[in-house]
Design a protein around this motif. Structure first.
Motif, short mmCIF file in Angstrom:
data_model
loop_
_atom_site.label_atom_id
_atom_site.label_comp_id
_atom_site.label_asym_id
_atom_site.label_seq_id
_atom_site.Cartn_x
_atom_site.Cartn_y
_atom_site.Cartn_z
N PHE A 98 1.01 -1.32 0.08
CA PHE A 98 -0.13 0.06 -0.20
C PHE A 98 0.80 1.29 0.10
O PHE A 98 2.01 1.12 0.63
CB PHE A 98 -0.99 0.09 1.15
N GLY A 99 0.28 2.10 -0.63
CA GLY A 99 1.00 3.53 -0.54
C GLY A 99 0.63 4.39 -1.66
O GLY A 99 -0.27 4.29 -2.37
N THR A 100 1.27 5.78 -1.67
CA THR A 100 1.12 6.55 -2.81
C THR A 100 2.35 6.40 -3.91
O THR A 100 3.33 6.63 -3.83
CB THR A 100 1.08 7.95 -2.30
N TYR A 101 1.79 6.10 -5.16
CA TYR A 101 2.94 5.88 -6.22
C TYR A 101 2.64 6.99 -7.23
O TYR A 101 1.53 7.38 -7.53
CB TYR A 101 2.53 4.48 -7.03
N GLU A 102 3.89 7.26 -7.57
CA GLU A 102 3.88 8.29 -8.96
C GLU A 102 4.04 7.10 -10.29
O GLU A 102 4.93 6.17 -10.34
CB GLU A 102 5.07 9.03 -8.99
N MET A 103 3.38 7.58 -11.20
CA MET A 103 3.06 6.50 -12.25
C MET A 103 3.20 7.23 -13.62
O MET A 103 2.91 8.57 -13.70
CB MET A 103 1.72 5.88 -12.23
N THR A 104 3.93 6.78 -14.51
CA THR A 104 4.03 7.49 -16.00
C THR A 104 3.59 6.18 -16.85
O THR A 104 3.88 5.07 -16.72
CB THR A 104 5.44 7.64 -16.39
N VAL A 105 2.63 6.80 -17.82
CA VAL A 105 2.32 5.78 -19.02
C VAL A 105 2.72 6.28 -20.23
O VAL A 105 2.70 7.60 -20.39
CB VAL A 105 0.84 5.63 -18.93
N ASP A 106 3.29 5.60 -21.04
CA ASP A 106 4.01 6.03 -22.39
C ASP A 106 3.12 5.21 -23.39
O ASP A 106 3.33 4.19 -23.67
CB ASP A 106 5.28 5.93 -22.59
N LEU A 107 1.98 6.09 -24.12
CA LEU A 107 1.04 4.99 -24.88
C LEU A 107 1.83 4.65 -26.48
O LEU A 107 1.37 4.12 -26.91
CB LEU A 107 -0.13 5.96 -25.16
N SER A 108 3.03 5.63 -26.83
CA SER A 108 3.68 5.61 -27.97
C SER A 108 4.45 4.29 -27.89
O SER A 108 4.42 3.60 -28.80
CB SER A 108 4.50 6.63 -28.13
N SER A 109 4.96 4.04 -26.58
CA SER A 109 5.65 2.79 -26.55
C SER A 109 4.96 1.56 -25.95
O SER A 109 5.56 0.42 -25.76
CB SER A 109 6.97 2.79 -25.91
#
Length: 347
Positions: free
Chosen positions: A235-246
């Motif tokens: 559990f926790g606060t997560y920083e997320m990044t999504v790259d739709l091109s790749s």
């Protein structure tokens, strides 16, 4: 014997040399990118809210790939000197006129950080693609003075439904945002309840082909209907990044945020964990506070602490003073890209 061998070798080599002299190199096919002819280089565009639905025409020359086929021209914009590394696609056409909606251009300029109601430079170019297996070609860069109008910019969203928020892709708060107005989405997701499983969706609904899981847990997005849910271990606060091109994503280490300070029962030695409001996507805590100070801290480490500075909540900022003892509701909000804010309400 040695001399005869050398003559035999020379006799063999001469035809090879002659054949090299007569070898025809394949022709080089010249290619020419599409250039913008109107608006003209160095001219100005002053955008207006009253004209937000008006289409702005960009006239371009014809791109030439050196052979017959269908060409698609895409108008791109980026900041000066950025080399179009994070270019925004504004519109496309198979003719020599590309139309761009005023509102779309205005939103893209503001998302790039240009000031509203003030003139600033932006760069434009045309990227042309071909209906044959040939690499795209680009035309010359055009610099325009642009003046965006003030408006709320709705950043493109990537939705993050999961067990932490009731598997609701329609929750407009539990999202990642494309602050560059491109195919990269970033933000914070609070996974503090449930099975720790979630997915990414392009739409605020379950639409076939627009939902992403990760079968194999390899950091690559799968949009098959039976793709496995993505799952974090803690559990926790997560920083997320999504790259739709790749079709890839990254997730940071988790942080468990709490309130700490001599105004709390735990003093400066232990933070009181915050709870998750899944509807508003904020961290919240109702507690009794004494006269003193508080801050926000995560993971029992001063490496992750937040306090106010110059009107913003920043790392290693000042203490938050509590002038009157009582029962308070404290919230911590990560929803605005690039900012963290808080509220302190006496009940």
């Amino acid at each position: 014997m040695k001399t005869s061998y050398k003559f035999a070798y020379l006799a063999f080599l001469l035809p090879v040399l002659w054949s090299c002299d007569n070898y025809d190199m394949p022709p080089i096919i010249p290619q020419t990118g599409a250039d913008i002819t109107n608006p003209a280089q160095g001219s100005a565009l002053e955008l207006s809210l009253d004209d937000q639905d008006v289409m702005i025409p960009f006239s371009v020359t014809a791109a030439d790939f050196g052979t017959a086929g269908e060409v698609t021209n895409v108008l791109q914009m980026d900041l000066p000197g950025a080399s179009f590394a994070n270019a925004v696609d504004l519109g496309s056409s198979m003719t020599t006129t590309i139309e761009v909606q005023t509102k779309k251009l205005n939103d893209a300029l503001i998302a790039k950080g240009l000031p509203v109601d003030a003139a600033a430079n932006a760069e434009f170019r045309v990227k042309s693609t071909f209906n044959q297996p040939m690499a795209p070609i680009v035309g010359q860069t055009l610099t325009l003075s642009v003046t965006p109008y003030s408006t709320f910019v709705p950043y493109p969203l990537m939705y993050v439904p999961g067990d932490h928020q009731g598997w609701n892709p329609g929750n407009l708060n539990t999202t990642l945002k494309s602050v560059g107005y491109n195919t990269t989405f970033t933000g914070f997701v609070h996974i503090l309840t449930g099975s720790k499983e979630f997915k990414f969706t392009e739409q605020p609904a379950w639409v076939d082909g627009k939902n992403y899981g990760d079968t194999g847990a390899d950091g690559k997005l799968d949009n098959a209907s039976d793709a496995a849910n993505i799952k974090v271990a803690e559990f926790g606060t997560y920083e997320m990044t999504v790259d739709l091109s790749s079709k890839t994503y990254t997730i940071s280490a988790p942080k468990l945020w709490g309130v700490i300070g001599n105004a709390t029962a735990g003093g400066w030695d232990a933070e009181t964990p915050m709870n998750f409001n899944r509807d508003l996507n904020v961290l919240t805590l109702t507690l009794d506070l004494k006269v003193g100070d508080i801050k926000f801290r995560a993971n029992q480490s001063w490496d992750y602490n937040l306090g106010p500075k110059d009107g913003k909540l920043v790392k290693d900022g000042d203490n938050i003073p509590i002038a009157t003892a009582g029962n308070y509701t404290v919230t911590l909000d990560f929803n605005v890209p690039g900012e963290v804010s808080y509220t302190l309400k006496k009940n």
